[in-house]
Design a protein around this motif. Structure first.
Motif, mmCIF file in Angstrom:
data_model
loop_
_atom_site.group_PDB
_atom_site.id
_atom_site.type_symbol
_atom_site.label_atom_id
_atom_site.label_comp_id
_atom_site.label_asym_id
_atom_site.label_seq_id
_atom_site.Cartn_x
_atom_site.Cartn_y
_atom_site.Cartn_z
ATOM 1 N N TYR A 142 5.605 -10.458 2.216
ATOM 2 C CA TYR A 142 5.136 -10.498 3.675
ATOM 3 C C TYR A 142 5.501 -9.228 4.432
ATOM 4 C CZ TYR A 142 8.038 -11.865 7.714
ATOM 5 O OH TYR A 142 8.743 -11.672 8.937
ATOM 6 N N LYS A 143 6.708 -8.754 4.014
ATOM 7 C CA LYS A 143 7.289 -7.462 4.837
ATOM 8 C C LYS A 143 6.190 -6.142 4.893
ATOM 9 C CE LYS A 143 11.180 -8.083 6.573
ATOM 10 N NZ LYS A 143 12.188 -8.536 5.727
ATOM 11 N N PRO A 144 5.462 -5.886 3.814
ATOM 12 C CA PRO A 144 4.430 -4.983 3.931
ATOM 13 C C PRO A 144 3.378 -5.266 4.777
ATOM 14 C CG PRO A 144 4.872 -5.261 1.760
ATOM 15 C CD PRO A 144 5.283 -6.290 2.309
ATOM 16 N N VAL A 145 3.026 -6.376 5.156
ATOM 17 C CA VAL A 145 1.950 -7.082 5.764
ATOM 18 C C VAL A 145 2.614 -6.606 7.316
ATOM 19 C CG1 VAL A 145 0.592 -8.683 6.836
ATOM 20 C CG2 VAL A 145 1.102 -8.439 4.243
ATOM 21 N N VAL B 28 7.451 4.908 4.842
ATOM 22 C CA VAL B 28 8.971 4.322 4.421
ATOM 23 C C VAL B 28 9.644 4.087 5.571
ATOM 24 C CG1 VAL B 28 11.213 5.337 3.428
ATOM 25 C CG2 VAL B 28 9.194 5.501 2.029
ATOM 26 N N LEU B 29 9.749 4.797 6.836
ATOM 27 C CA LEU B 29 10.442 4.749 8.045
ATOM 28 C C LEU B 29 9.898 3.436 8.783
ATOM 29 C CD1 LEU B 29 12.466 5.672 10.148
ATOM 30 C CD2 LEU B 29 10.870 6.952 11.290
ATOM 31 N N ALA B 30 8.655 3.247 8.534
ATOM 32 C CA ALA B 30 7.961 1.916 9.392
ATOM 33 C C ALA B 30 8.532 0.800 8.599
ATOM 34 C CB ALA B 30 6.227 2.127 9.338
ATOM 35 N N ILE C 150 3.671 -3.158 13.159
ATOM 36 C CA ILE C 150 4.776 -2.304 13.955
ATOM 37 C C ILE C 150 3.871 -1.651 14.977
ATOM 38 C CG2 ILE C 150 6.452 -0.513 14.028
ATOM 39 C CD1 ILE C 150 7.168 -1.727 11.486
ATOM 40 N N ALA C 151 2.896 -0.872 14.622
ATOM 41 C CA ALA C 151 2.174 0.173 15.542
ATOM 42 C C ALA C 151 1.612 -0.653 16.805
ATOM 43 C CB ALA C 151 1.359 0.828 14.613
ATOM 44 N N LEU C 152 1.271 -1.967 16.343
ATOM 45 C CA LEU C 152 0.501 -2.559 17.443
ATOM 46 C C LEU C 152 1.531 -3.507 18.258
ATOM 47 C CD1 LEU C 152 -2.096 -4.024 15.132
ATOM 48 C CD2 LEU C 152 -2.513 -2.221 16.781
ATOM 49 N N VAL D 163 4.987 12.742 9.228
ATOM 50 C CA VAL D 163 4.030 11.781 9.228
ATOM 51 C C VAL D 163 4.669 10.313 9.074
ATOM 52 C CG1 VAL D 163 2.257 10.787 7.379
ATOM 53 C CG2 VAL D 163 2.477 13.473 7.731
ATOM 54 N N ASN D 164 5.586 10.240 8.739
ATOM 55 C CA ASN D 164 6.650 9.121 8.689
ATOM 56 C C ASN D 164 6.679 8.682 10.206
ATOM 57 O OD1 ASN D 164 7.932 7.308 6.422
ATOM 58 N ND2 ASN D 164 7.784 9.467 5.666
ATOM 59 N N ALA D 165 7.181 9.683 10.840
ATOM 60 C CA ALA D 165 7.266 9.388 12.479
ATOM 61 C C ALA D 165 5.865 8.861 13.223
ATOM 62 C CB ALA D 165 7.993 10.568 13.084
ATOM 63 N N LEU D 166 4.848 9.722 12.760
ATOM 64 C CA LEU D 166 3.761 9.297 13.470
ATOM 65 C C LEU D 166 3.137 8.146 13.008
ATOM 66 C CD1 LEU D 166 1.996 12.841 13.499
ATOM 67 C CD2 LEU D 166 3.263 11.520 15.357
ATOM 68 N N ALA D 167 3.510 7.780 11.809
ATOM 69 C CA ALA D 167 3.003 6.253 11.267
ATOM 70 C C ALA D 167 3.842 5.191 11.870
ATOM 71 C CB ALA D 167 2.942 6.299 9.668
ATOM 72 N N ALA D 168 5.122 5.565 12.022
ATOM 73 C CA ALA D 168 5.879 4.223 12.618
ATOM 74 C C ALA D 168 5.868 4.033 14.217
ATOM 75 C CB ALA D 168 7.261 4.630 12.348
ATOM 76 N N CYS D 169 5.560 4.897 14.990
ATOM 77 C CA CYS D 169 5.749 5.044 16.333
ATOM 78 C C CYS D 169 4.599 4.225 16.901
ATOM 79 C CB CYS D 169 5.960 6.262 16.843
ATOM 80 S SG CYS D 169 4.529 7.415 17.150
ATOM 81 N N GLN D 170 4.853 3.812 18.066
ATOM 82 C CA GLN D 170 3.693 3.159 19.078
ATOM 83 C C GLN D 170 3.342 4.012 20.174
ATOM 84 O OE1 GLN D 170 6.494 0.447 20.217
ATOM 85 N NE2 GLN D 170 6.305 -0.876 18.268
ATOM 86 N N GLN D 171 4.184 5.098 20.447
ATOM 87 C CA GLN D 171 3.877 5.920 21.435
ATOM 88 C C GLN D 171 4.871 7.496 21.016
ATOM 89 O OE1 GLN D 171 4.185 6.191 26.408
ATOM 90 N NE2 GLN D 171 5.524 4.545 25.164
ATOM 91 N N LEU D 172 3.999 8.458 21.537
ATOM 92 C CA LEU D 172 4.446 9.726 20.872
ATOM 93 C C LEU D 172 4.604 10.518 22.484
ATOM 94 C CD1 LEU D 172 4.534 11.996 18.732
ATOM 95 C CD2 LEU D 172 2.192 12.508 19.165
#
Lengths: 257, 106
Positions: free
Chosen positions: B44-47, A111-113, B52-54, A139-148
Protein backbone atom coordinates in the motif's frame (compact mmCIF):
# COMPACT_ATOMS: atom_id res chain seq x y z
CA UNK A 1 3.89 16.60 6.54
CA UNK A 2 4.08 19.61 4.27
CA UNK A 3 6.78 19.44 1.62
CA UNK A 4 8.21 22.60 0.02
CA UNK A 5 10.87 22.54 -2.64
CA UNK A 6 13.22 25.52 -2.93
CA UNK A 7 14.39 25.36 -6.54
CA UNK A 8 15.86 27.33 -9.40
CA UNK A 9 17.86 26.15 -12.39
CA UNK A 10 20.42 28.83 -11.68
CA UNK A 11 23.03 28.73 -8.95
CA UNK A 12 23.84 31.43 -6.41
CA UNK A 13 20.30 32.74 -6.09
CA UNK A 14 19.87 31.95 -2.38
CA UNK A 15 18.32 28.47 -2.37
CA UNK A 16 20.30 27.11 0.58
CA UNK A 17 19.95 30.36 2.52
CA UNK A 18 16.18 30.25 1.95
CA UNK A 19 15.96 26.60 3.09
CA UNK A 20 17.94 27.29 6.25
CA UNK A 21 16.17 30.56 7.07
CA UNK A 22 12.64 29.21 6.53
CA UNK A 23 13.47 25.93 8.27
CA UNK A 24 14.83 27.76 11.30
CA UNK A 25 11.79 30.01 11.55
CA UNK A 26 9.42 27.02 11.25
CA UNK A 27 11.35 25.31 14.06
CA UNK A 28 11.10 28.51 16.09
CA UNK A 29 7.31 28.20 15.79
CA UNK A 30 7.59 24.74 17.35
CA UNK A 31 7.38 22.64 14.19
CA UNK A 32 9.44 19.50 13.55
CA UNK A 33 11.42 20.18 10.41
CA UNK A 34 13.42 18.03 8.00
CA UNK A 35 15.89 19.71 5.64
CA UNK A 36 16.85 17.66 2.58
CA UNK A 37 20.03 18.34 0.62
CA UNK A 38 19.66 17.19 -3.00
CA UNK A 39 22.64 19.14 -4.30
CA UNK A 40 25.84 17.17 -4.99
CA UNK A 41 27.78 20.28 -3.95
CA UNK A 42 26.41 19.66 -0.46
CA UNK A 43 26.15 23.31 0.58
CA UNK A 44 23.37 22.59 3.08
CA UNK A 45 25.28 19.56 4.39
CA UNK A 46 28.43 21.66 4.86
CA UNK A 47 26.39 24.45 6.49
CA UNK A 48 25.74 22.19 9.47
CA UNK A 49 29.31 20.94 9.73
CA UNK A 50 29.02 17.66 7.82
CA UNK A 51 31.50 16.69 5.11
CA UNK A 52 29.81 15.74 1.79
CA UNK A 53 32.99 13.86 0.85
CA UNK A 54 33.26 11.95 4.09
CA UNK A 55 29.74 10.80 5.01
CA UNK A 56 29.02 7.08 4.70
CA UNK A 57 25.28 7.52 4.15
CA UNK A 58 23.28 10.15 2.33
CA UNK A 59 20.27 10.66 0.10
CA UNK A 60 22.31 8.94 -2.63
CA UNK A 61 22.14 5.58 -0.86
CA UNK A 62 18.32 5.61 -0.74
CA UNK A 63 18.21 5.19 -4.53
CA UNK A 64 19.71 1.70 -4.38
CA UNK A 65 18.57 -1.69 -3.09
CA UNK A 66 15.14 -0.15 -2.38
CA UNK A 67 16.46 1.44 0.82
CA UNK A 68 13.69 4.04 0.52
CA UNK A 69 11.42 1.30 1.88
CA UNK A 70 13.52 0.94 5.05
CA UNK A 71 12.43 3.58 7.58
CA UNK A 72 15.17 2.60 10.05
CA UNK A 73 17.82 3.07 7.37
CA UNK A 74 16.41 6.48 6.45
CA UNK A 75 16.27 7.61 10.09
CA UNK A 76 19.85 6.44 10.64
CA UNK A 77 20.95 8.53 7.65
CA UNK A 78 19.64 11.79 9.16
CA UNK A 79 22.02 14.25 10.80
CA UNK A 80 21.38 16.83 13.56
CA UNK A 81 21.50 20.60 13.14
CA UNK A 82 21.94 23.43 15.62
CA UNK A 83 18.29 23.06 16.68
CA UNK A 84 16.89 19.92 18.32
CA UNK A 85 13.67 19.87 16.29
CA UNK A 86 15.43 20.18 12.93
CA UNK A 87 17.13 17.23 11.20
CA UNK A 88 18.88 17.02 7.88
CA UNK A 89 19.02 14.36 5.19
CA UNK A 90 22.53 15.07 3.92
CA UNK A 91 24.07 14.95 0.45
CA UNK A 92 27.32 13.37 -0.61
CA UNK A 93 29.30 14.21 -3.72
CA UNK A 94 28.37 10.76 -5.07
CA UNK A 95 24.98 12.30 -5.92
CA UNK A 96 26.73 13.78 -8.97
CA UNK A 97 26.93 10.27 -10.45
CA UNK A 98 23.28 9.45 -9.83
CA UNK A 99 22.06 10.43 -13.29
CA UNK A 100 24.35 7.87 -14.89
CA UNK A 101 23.69 5.16 -12.28
CA UNK A 102 19.89 5.19 -12.54
CA UNK A 103 19.73 5.88 -16.25
CA UNK A 104 17.05 3.81 -17.94
CA UNK A 105 15.30 2.75 -14.72
CA UNK A 106 11.66 3.81 -14.62
CA UNK A 107 10.24 5.48 -11.54
CA UNK A 108 13.54 6.89 -10.26
CA UNK A 109 11.89 10.30 -9.97
CA UNK A 110 9.71 9.03 -7.11
CA UNK A 111 12.39 7.82 -4.69
CA UNK A 112 12.39 10.96 -2.54
CA UNK A 113 8.57 11.05 -2.38
CA UNK A 114 8.57 7.44 -1.21
CA UNK A 115 11.31 8.07 1.34
CA UNK A 116 9.41 11.04 2.77
CA UNK A 117 6.28 8.90 2.96
CA UNK A 118 8.20 6.72 5.43
CA UNK A 119 8.87 9.77 7.61
CA UNK A 120 5.37 11.18 7.26
CA UNK A 121 4.57 11.23 10.96
CA UNK A 122 8.06 12.21 12.12
CA UNK A 123 8.02 15.77 10.76
CA UNK A 124 5.61 18.64 10.18
CA UNK A 125 7.63 20.16 7.33
CA UNK A 126 10.23 19.01 4.84
CA UNK A 127 12.20 21.65 2.92
CA UNK A 128 14.11 20.49 -0.16
CA UNK A 129 17.32 22.21 -1.29
CA UNK A 130 17.74 21.29 -4.95
CA UNK A 131 20.65 21.45 -7.40
CA UNK A 132 20.64 24.15 -10.08
CA UNK A 133 20.59 21.51 -12.82
CA UNK A 134 17.71 19.80 -14.55
CA UNK A 135 18.13 16.13 -13.76
CA UNK A 136 16.85 13.21 -11.71
CA UNK A 137 17.38 15.04 -8.39
CA UNK A 138 15.39 18.13 -9.37
CA UNK A 139 12.63 15.91 -10.79
CA UNK A 140 12.52 14.00 -7.49
CA UNK A 141 12.01 17.26 -5.61
CA UNK A 142 9.28 18.49 -7.95
CA UNK A 143 7.49 15.13 -7.75
CA UNK A 144 7.59 15.06 -3.95
CA UNK A 145 6.67 18.62 -3.07
CA UNK A 146 3.28 20.23 -2.58
CA UNK A 147 4.56 23.75 -3.07
CA UNK A 148 7.47 25.22 -5.00
CA UNK A 149 9.44 28.26 -3.94
CA UNK A 150 11.66 29.79 -6.65
CA UNK A 151 14.27 32.16 -5.23
CA UNK A 152 15.44 34.48 -7.99
CA UNK A 153 18.31 36.88 -7.71
CA UNK A 154 17.31 40.37 -8.79
CA UNK A 155 19.66 40.59 -11.76
CA UNK A 156 19.22 40.10 -15.50
CA UNK A 157 20.81 36.65 -15.96
CA UNK A 158 18.73 35.19 -13.14
CA UNK A 159 15.57 35.98 -15.11
CA UNK A 160 16.66 33.43 -17.74
CA UNK A 161 17.06 30.79 -15.02
CA UNK A 162 13.59 31.67 -13.74
CA UNK A 163 12.15 31.28 -17.23
CA UNK A 164 13.72 27.81 -17.56
CA UNK A 165 12.52 26.79 -14.11
CA UNK A 166 8.92 27.72 -14.84
CA UNK A 167 9.11 25.88 -18.19
CA UNK A 168 10.44 22.75 -16.44
CA UNK A 169 7.74 23.02 -13.81
CA UNK A 170 5.01 23.13 -16.45
CA UNK A 171 6.34 19.99 -18.12
CA UNK A 172 6.59 18.09 -14.84
CA UNK A 173 3.02 19.15 -13.97
CA UNK A 174 1.90 17.84 -17.36
CA UNK A 175 3.71 14.55 -16.82
CA UNK A 176 2.26 14.17 -13.32
CA UNK A 177 -1.19 15.43 -14.34
CA UNK A 178 -1.42 17.75 -11.35
CA UNK A 179 -1.07 21.43 -10.54
CA UNK A 180 1.80 22.57 -8.33
CA UNK A 181 1.49 26.03 -6.79
CA UNK A 182 4.64 28.13 -6.94
CA UNK A 183 5.90 31.39 -5.51
CA UNK A 184 8.72 33.41 -7.03
CA UNK A 185 10.84 35.08 -4.37
CA UNK A 186 13.13 37.97 -5.37
CA UNK A 187 16.41 37.59 -3.48
CA UNK A 188 19.68 39.46 -2.94
CA UNK A 189 17.80 42.66 -3.55
CA UNK A 190 19.86 45.83 -3.29
CA UNK A 191 17.76 48.95 -3.74
CA UNK A 192 20.93 51.01 -4.44
CA UNK A 193 21.63 49.23 -7.73
CA UNK A 194 19.73 49.79 -10.96
CA UNK A 195 20.19 46.08 -11.85
CA UNK A 196 18.11 45.07 -8.83
CA UNK A 197 15.41 47.65 -9.47
CA UNK A 198 15.15 46.91 -13.20
CA UNK A 199 15.01 43.12 -12.81
CA UNK A 200 12.43 43.35 -10.02
CA UNK A 201 10.28 45.51 -12.27
CA UNK A 202 10.69 42.97 -15.08
CA UNK A 203 9.68 40.10 -12.75
CA UNK A 204 6.57 42.00 -11.68
CA UNK A 205 5.62 42.61 -15.30
CA UNK A 206 6.13 38.98 -16.41
CA UNK A 207 5.12 36.90 -13.40
CA UNK A 208 2.34 38.91 -11.84
CA UNK A 209 0.33 36.70 -9.52
CA UNK A 210 3.11 34.18 -8.84
CA UNK A 211 5.56 36.78 -7.52
CA UNK A 212 5.88 37.46 -3.80
CA UNK A 213 5.20 41.16 -3.31
CA UNK A 214 8.29 41.76 -1.16
CA UNK A 215 11.99 40.87 -1.63
CA UNK A 216 14.77 39.31 0.41
CA UNK A 217 17.44 42.02 0.82
CA UNK A 218 21.19 41.56 0.69
CA UNK A 219 22.16 40.94 4.31
CA UNK A 220 25.65 40.02 5.44
CA UNK A 221 24.24 38.60 8.69
CA UNK A 222 22.83 35.68 6.69
CA UNK A 223 26.36 34.88 5.54
CA UNK A 224 27.66 35.29 9.09
CA UNK A 225 25.15 32.69 10.28
CA UNK A 226 26.43 30.19 7.70
CA UNK A 227 29.98 30.71 8.98
CA UNK A 228 28.76 29.91 12.48
CA UNK A 229 26.76 26.88 11.28
CA UNK A 230 23.61 28.15 12.99
CA UNK A 231 20.22 29.31 11.75
CA UNK A 232 20.11 33.04 10.93
CA UNK A 233 17.42 33.80 13.53
CA UNK A 234 19.67 32.23 16.18
CA UNK A 235 22.37 34.77 15.31
CA UNK A 236 20.06 37.75 15.13
CA UNK A 237 16.26 37.43 15.12
CA UNK A 238 15.79 41.03 14.01
CA UNK A 239 18.20 41.38 11.13
CA UNK A 240 16.44 42.59 7.98
CA UNK A 241 17.07 39.30 6.16
CA UNK A 242 15.39 37.30 8.93
CA UNK A 243 12.51 39.77 9.08
CA UNK A 244 11.97 39.38 5.33
CA UNK A 245 12.02 35.57 5.59
CA UNK A 246 9.50 35.81 8.42
CA UNK A 247 7.15 37.73 6.11
CA UNK A 248 7.74 35.15 3.37
CA UNK A 249 6.95 32.30 5.75
CA UNK A 250 3.66 33.95 6.68
CA UNK A 251 2.81 34.15 2.98
CA UNK A 252 3.80 30.53 2.22
CA UNK A 253 2.03 29.05 5.20
CA UNK A 254 -1.17 30.89 4.33
CA UNK A 255 -1.20 33.26 7.28
CA UNK A 256 -1.05 36.19 4.88
CA UNK A 257 -2.91 36.11 1.56
CA UNK B 1 5.69 20.97 -28.97
CA UNK B 2 9.28 21.60 -29.97
CA UNK B 3 11.74 18.72 -30.39
CA UNK B 4 13.48 19.81 -27.21
CA UNK B 5 10.23 19.68 -25.26
CA UNK B 6 9.45 16.23 -26.69
CA UNK B 7 12.78 14.92 -25.41
CA UNK B 8 12.23 16.44 -21.96
CA UNK B 9 8.67 15.13 -21.68
CA UNK B 10 9.91 11.62 -22.46
CA UNK B 11 12.55 12.05 -19.77
CA UNK B 12 10.02 13.20 -17.16
CA UNK B 13 7.53 10.47 -18.05
CA UNK B 14 10.25 7.84 -17.67
CA UNK B 15 11.34 9.15 -14.26
CA UNK B 16 7.83 9.63 -12.95
CA UNK B 17 6.23 6.40 -14.15
CA UNK B 18 6.61 3.17 -12.29
CA UNK B 19 6.47 -0.20 -14.01
CA UNK B 20 4.04 -1.46 -11.38
CA UNK B 21 1.40 1.14 -12.15
CA UNK B 22 -1.24 -1.38 -13.17
CA UNK B 23 -0.73 -3.63 -10.13
CA UNK B 24 -1.16 -0.57 -7.93
CA UNK B 25 -4.51 0.05 -9.51
CA UNK B 26 -5.41 -3.57 -8.86
CA UNK B 27 -4.42 -3.23 -5.22
CA UNK B 28 -6.74 -0.27 -4.71
CA UNK B 29 -9.53 -2.08 -6.54
CA UNK B 30 -9.07 -5.15 -4.40
CA UNK B 31 -9.13 -3.13 -1.23
CA UNK B 32 -12.36 -1.44 -2.15
CA UNK B 33 -14.03 -4.53 -3.50
CA UNK B 34 -13.10 -6.54 -0.45
CA UNK B 35 -11.83 -9.31 -2.65
CA UNK B 36 -8.43 -9.63 -1.04
CA UNK B 37 -7.00 -9.95 2.43
CA UNK B 38 -5.59 -6.81 4.03
CA UNK B 39 -2.84 -5.39 1.81
CA UNK B 40 0.66 -5.84 3.19
CA UNK B 41 2.36 -2.63 4.26
CA UNK B 42 4.81 -2.64 1.36
CA UNK B 43 1.98 -2.97 -1.16
CA UNK B 44 0.00 0.00 0.00
CA UNK B 45 3.00 2.30 0.42
CA UNK B 46 3.30 3.10 -3.32
CA UNK B 47 -0.36 4.09 -3.34
CA UNK B 48 0.22 6.32 -0.34
CA UNK B 49 3.12 7.92 -2.21
CA UNK B 50 0.78 9.17 -4.90
CA UNK B 51 -1.17 11.08 -2.33
CA UNK B 52 1.72 13.04 -0.84
CA UNK B 53 1.45 15.77 -3.40
CA UNK B 54 -2.20 16.21 -2.48
CA UNK B 55 -1.42 16.42 1.22
CA UNK B 56 -3.49 13.29 1.88
CA UNK B 57 -2.83 9.74 2.93
CA UNK B 58 -4.44 6.47 1.92
CA UNK B 59 -5.16 4.10 4.77
CA UNK B 60 -5.73 0.49 3.69
CA UNK B 61 -9.14 -0.81 4.69
CA UNK B 62 -9.62 -4.26 6.08
CA UNK B 63 -12.17 -5.72 3.69
CA UNK B 64 -15.38 -6.99 5.22
CA UNK B 65 -15.54 -10.77 4.92
CA UNK B 66 -18.85 -11.21 6.72
CA UNK B 67 -22.49 -11.35 5.80
CA UNK B 68 -23.75 -8.38 3.76
CA UNK B 69 -20.25 -7.79 2.42
CA UNK B 70 -21.67 -6.62 -0.91
CA UNK B 71 -23.91 -4.07 0.77
CA UNK B 72 -21.06 -2.84 2.97
CA UNK B 73 -18.82 -2.52 -0.08
CA UNK B 74 -21.42 -0.43 -1.86
CA UNK B 75 -21.90 1.84 1.15
CA UNK B 76 -18.10 2.25 1.37
CA UNK B 77 -17.94 3.08 -2.33
CA UNK B 78 -20.67 5.71 -1.94
CA UNK B 79 -18.82 7.25 1.01
CA UNK B 80 -15.62 7.31 -1.02
CA UNK B 81 -17.38 9.03 -3.89
CA UNK B 82 -18.48 11.70 -1.43
CA UNK B 83 -14.87 12.19 -0.26
CA UNK B 84 -13.25 11.98 -3.67
CA UNK B 85 -15.14 14.98 -4.98
CA UNK B 86 -12.95 17.14 -2.73
CA UNK B 87 -9.71 15.83 -4.29
CA UNK B 88 -8.26 17.79 -7.22
CA UNK B 89 -7.88 15.96 -10.56
CA UNK B 90 -5.09 13.42 -10.21
CA UNK B 91 -4.15 9.82 -10.89
CA UNK B 92 -5.37 8.90 -7.41
CA UNK B 93 -8.78 10.41 -8.06
CA UNK B 94 -9.04 8.46 -11.29
CA UNK B 95 -8.14 5.22 -9.49
CA UNK B 96 -10.72 5.74 -6.78
CA UNK B 97 -13.45 6.70 -9.23
CA UNK B 98 -12.83 3.64 -11.38
CA UNK B 99 -12.79 1.39 -8.31
CA UNK B 100 -16.06 2.83 -7.06
CA UNK B 101 -17.57 2.36 -10.49
CA UNK B 102 -16.53 -1.29 -10.38
CA UNK B 103 -18.06 -1.86 -6.96
CA UNK B 104 -21.31 -0.08 -7.83
CA UNK B 105 -21.39 -1.85 -11.19
CA UNK B 106 -22.12 1.28 -13.20
Amino acid sequence: MKIWSISNQKGGVGKTTSVVSLGGLLADQGHRVLLVDLDPHGSLTSYFGQDPDGLERSLYHLFFEQRWRNVDYIRDTLKPTSLPNVSMLPATTSLATLERQVSGQDGMGLVLARSLAQLWDDYDYALLDTPPILGVLLVNALAACQQLVIPTQTEHLALKGLERMVHTLKMVMKSQKRELPYTIVPTLFDRRTSASLTSLKEMRRTYQGALWDEAIPVDTRLRDASHEGIFPHQLDPNTRGVRAYRHLLAQLSGEKR
Amino acid sequence: MSGNTDVLMGYFDSLLTTVDEDPRKAIVSDLLAGAAAQAPEEEYKPVATDTIALGMRVIPLKPPLKVNAVAINRITALRLLHVVQTIPPSRLKLHVLSCCAGVLDV
